[in-house]
Scaffold this active site. Sequence first.
Site, PDB file in Angstrom:
ATOM      1  N   LYS A 109       0.873  -1.176   0.000  1.00 31.26           N
ATOM      2  CA  LYS A 109       0.000   0.000   0.000  1.00 31.26           C
ATOM      3  C   LYS A 109       0.906   1.221   0.000  1.00 31.26           C
ATOM      4  O   LYS A 109       1.437   1.629   1.038  1.00 31.26           O
ATOM      5  CB  LYS A 109      -0.885  -0.020   1.249  1.00 31.26           C
ATOM      6  CG  LYS A 109      -2.209   0.694   1.115  1.00 31.26           C
ATOM      7  CD  LYS A 109      -2.130   2.179   0.853  1.00 31.26           C
ATOM      8  CE  LYS A 109      -1.751   2.986   2.063  1.00 31.26           C
ATOM      9  NZ  LYS A 109      -1.549   4.435   1.728  1.00 31.26           N
ATOM     10  N   GLU A 146       9.272   1.174  10.863  1.00 34.78           N
ATOM     11  CA  GLU A 146      10.386   2.064  10.554  1.00 34.78           C
ATOM     12  C   GLU A 146       9.816   3.469  10.569  1.00 34.78           C
ATOM     13  O   GLU A 146       9.145   3.884   9.622  1.00 34.78           O
ATOM     14  CB  GLU A 146      10.986   1.675   9.195  1.00 34.78           C
ATOM     15  CG  GLU A 146      12.440   2.025   9.083  1.00 34.78           C
ATOM     16  CD  GLU A 146      12.646   3.448   8.657  1.00 34.78           C
ATOM     17  OE1 GLU A 146      12.645   4.339   9.527  1.00 34.78           O
ATOM     18  OE2 GLU A 146      12.800   3.657   7.452  1.00 34.78           O
ATOM     19  N   CYS A 162      13.724   9.877   6.860  1.00 34.30           N
ATOM     20  CA  CYS A 162      13.599   9.447   8.256  1.00 34.30           C
ATOM     21  C   CYS A 162      14.942   9.557   8.968  1.00 34.30           C
ATOM     22  O   CYS A 162      15.006   9.865  10.144  1.00 34.30           O
ATOM     23  CB  CYS A 162      13.037   8.036   8.341  1.00 34.30           C
ATOM     24  SG  CYS A 162      13.885   6.871   7.296  1.00 34.30           S
ATOM     25  N   GLU A 179      10.500  16.027  15.233  1.00 28.86           N
ATOM     26  CA  GLU A 179      10.854  15.669  13.860  1.00 28.86           C
ATOM     27  C   GLU A 179      10.122  16.628  12.915  1.00 28.86           C
ATOM     28  O   GLU A 179       8.896  16.707  12.926  1.00 28.86           O
ATOM     29  CB  GLU A 179      10.441  14.229  13.531  1.00 28.86           C
ATOM     30  CG  GLU A 179      10.875  13.860  12.121  1.00 28.86           C
ATOM     31  CD  GLU A 179      10.475  12.447  11.709  1.00 28.86           C
ATOM     32  OE1 GLU A 179       9.332  12.048  11.974  1.00 28.86           O
ATOM     33  OE2 GLU A 179      11.317  11.764  11.108  1.00 28.86           O
TER      34      GLU A 179
HETATM   35  P1  NAD Z   1       1.927   8.683   7.562  1.00 24.99           P
HETATM   36  O1  NAD Z   1       2.535   7.880   8.639  1.00 24.99           O
HETATM   37  O2  NAD Z   1       0.532   9.175   7.752  1.00 24.99           O
HETATM   38  O3  NAD Z   1       1.950   7.870   6.178  1.00 24.99           O
HETATM   39  C1  NAD Z   1       2.832   6.797   5.892  1.00 24.99           C
HETATM   40  C2  NAD Z   1       2.045   5.661   5.265  1.00 24.99           C
HETATM   41  O4  NAD Z   1       1.122   5.141   6.223  1.00 24.99           O
HETATM   42  C3  NAD Z   1       1.187   6.075   4.063  1.00 24.99           C
HETATM   43  O5  NAD Z   1       1.155   5.023   3.107  1.00 24.99           O
HETATM   44  C4  NAD Z   1      -0.190   6.245   4.676  1.00 24.99           C
HETATM   45  O6  NAD Z   1      -1.231   6.095   3.741  1.00 24.99           O
HETATM   46  C5  NAD Z   1      -0.199   5.132   5.687  1.00 24.99           C
HETATM   47  N1  NAD Z   1      -1.126   5.324   6.803  1.00 24.99           N
HETATM   48  C6  NAD Z   1      -1.506   6.474   7.390  1.00 24.99           C
HETATM   49  N2  NAD Z   1      -2.367   6.235   8.398  1.00 24.99           N
HETATM   50  C7  NAD Z   1      -2.536   4.893   8.460  1.00 24.99           C
HETATM   51  C8  NAD Z   1      -3.292   4.027   9.294  1.00 24.99           C
HETATM   52  N3  NAD Z   1      -4.054   4.511  10.281  1.00 24.99           N
HETATM   53  N4  NAD Z   1      -3.217   2.701   9.082  1.00 24.99           N
HETATM   54  C9  NAD Z   1      -2.436   2.203   8.106  1.00 24.99           C
HETATM   55  N5  NAD Z   1      -1.707   2.975   7.271  1.00 24.99           N
HETATM   56  C10 NAD Z   1      -1.749   4.304   7.447  1.00 24.99           C
HETATM   57  O7  NAD Z   1       2.865   9.878   7.263  1.00 24.99           O
HETATM   58  P2  NAD Z   1       2.434  11.270   6.606  1.00 24.99           P
HETATM   59  O8  NAD Z   1       1.168  11.816   7.191  1.00 24.99           O
HETATM   60  O9  NAD Z   1       2.441  11.084   5.159  1.00 24.99           O
HETATM   61  O10 NAD Z   1       3.614  12.159   7.117  1.00 24.99           O
HETATM   62  C11 NAD Z   1       3.545  12.687   8.441  1.00 24.99           C
HETATM   63  C12 NAD Z   1       4.866  12.609   9.126  1.00 24.99           C
HETATM   64  O11 NAD Z   1       5.301  11.250   9.237  1.00 24.99           O
HETATM   65  C13 NAD Z   1       6.026  13.275   8.421  1.00 24.99           C
HETATM   66  O12 NAD Z   1       6.031  14.636   8.574  1.00 24.99           O
HETATM   67  C14 NAD Z   1       7.175  12.584   9.064  1.00 24.99           C
HETATM   68  O13 NAD Z   1       7.454  13.124  10.306  1.00 24.99           O
HETATM   69  C15 NAD Z   1       6.695  11.177   9.219  1.00 24.99           C
HETATM   70  N6  NAD Z   1       7.124  10.300   8.111  1.00 24.99           N
HETATM   71  C16 NAD Z   1       8.185   9.504   8.311  1.00 24.99           C
HETATM   72  C17 NAD Z   1       8.636   8.700   7.280  1.00 24.99           C
HETATM   73  C18 NAD Z   1       9.804   7.797   7.435  1.00 24.99           C
HETATM   74  O14 NAD Z   1      10.457   7.458   6.473  1.00 24.99           O
HETATM   75  N7  NAD Z   1      10.086   7.332   8.638  1.00 24.99           N
HETATM   76  C19 NAD Z   1       8.014   8.731   6.045  1.00 24.99           C
HETATM   77  C20 NAD Z   1       6.910   9.551   5.873  1.00 24.99           C
HETATM   78  C21 NAD Z   1       6.481  10.331   6.926  1.00 24.99           C
END
Ligand code: NAD
Length: 487
Positions: free
Chosen positions: A183, A258, A292, A389
Amino acid sequence: MMTTTIDEVLESLHTTAPAVIGGEEVRSGNLLEVIDPANGTIIATTLQSTAHDVDRAVRAARRAFASWRLTSIEERSRQLRAIAEGLRGRGEEFAILETLDCGKPLTQARTDVEVAARYFEFYANVIEGYYGSVFRLNSEVTVEIHREPIGVTGHITPWNYPIAMAARVVAPAISVGNCAVLKPSEDAPLTSIRLAQLALQTGLLPGVLNVVPGRGLEAGEALAGHPGIAHIGVIGSTETGRKVAHAAADNVVPSTLELGGKSPNILFADADIDTALASVTRGILQNAGQTCSAGSRLLVHRSIHAEFVEALAERFRRTRIGAGLDDPDLGPLVSQRQRRRVADIVDRGAADGRVVVDGRIQGNDGRGSFFGPTLVDGLAADSYLAQTEVFGPVLAVTEFDTLEEAIAIANGTDYGLVAGVWTSDVRTARRAARDIRAGQVFINAFGAGGGVEIPFGGTGKSGHGREKGVEALAAYTQAKSVVINGA
Ligand code: NAD
């Protein structure tokens, strides 16, 4: 390599990017718009997969698992290698697509596609020598320990390195005989979908790799909570990781999380300053800080602090900002939402220190989601900007006097992903590596980067489990002991 133009890539986006389920392309349902963050225009639509689509994908993966788990190592290795070659052969197409989708400079996108190819190649190689073990327990009993695939693996990936992250989790999972449901992030799904299409074209058995684009709260939750998966991995925010881990616990399946970080570069007075300067700059500005493992904190020894910060500021000010396709040093952030988020964090935390370079207005034309390099000096270790972060090109600087103080500051956040230690003293380097709480410590270097061979993951709120390297295969296999009496 075929040359591909931007127009050709845009043309290829005229039909809705589908879910890929059991080898079929699924387009019927609600759609999501995909926006180019450099100018705010809609460049594509994808299917907004529902829980029903996810269920079909898990079932397709389960069906494929029955035969895929029994394919020969040679065959699986050959198929992974074919995907790697396919990615390289269409490298420019994937790179342009990635840049259009998430804004990163084209050179970075090309690197990411090569890294993605390397994951498939690396695991194609690794499985050829990834054996179980046998030992004789006593004169009568022999024990065989098989490393078996676990079934259907679920993967939820982010928007910051979409193709590289997809490859990082899918390649090890399928290499050892699992079937994957991926996903991708709703903010940058295009290259993951095309990866699944490419894999079918290069001959991968239908159902081994399924992709369900869609929202986290719909498709993501459905995947994380599906009773048919044997393992769930997520790369994203700590909040999402927490929810996914809950869902995994309910199904009693393992998870790999992660999550984020607030990783420090620690600069001692005896370091090679020029090398450190280039690396500290790259560590926070690469991918506009949306990494990250970004080096988002600089801990610098008081004796070299003023000089180093001024040299950094000079580099930050010289940074070329622009649309990713023009291949600048710094592209836009992934979305306006992310831009607002970064701006809000800087607005809230900047007054705790001295803003040396302010990126809040730089490059902001109102349409693209640009945010310039930002350097905030004089921050206390426990201040908001030194703890939070940001996921943007924002560096928080804190001074220290002693090794012990530096380690205490480095360990003083909720996270524990990466640290860089810059010194020419072996003892300082070794002490720091021993005492820093993080998944990886770099000595006179920084950045997880393309090192597909190096195990990667965090501790604390940065998550748990390890990806990359041979280590990753531990999560995607389980040991079965076969005990043979009388042999
Ligand atoms: P997020 O955690 O919401 O999204 C990451 C993934 O998780 C996406 O595919 C999203 O669709 C999915 N997701 C979101 N909510 C979910 C749920 N309840 N159940 C299952 N899957 C779900 O991240 P974001 O909102 O896109 O970004 C927000 C913050 O997250 C960023 O500002 C950053 O701090 C952090 N982030 C970290 C990484 C990393 O590589 N560690 C990557 C993206 C974002």
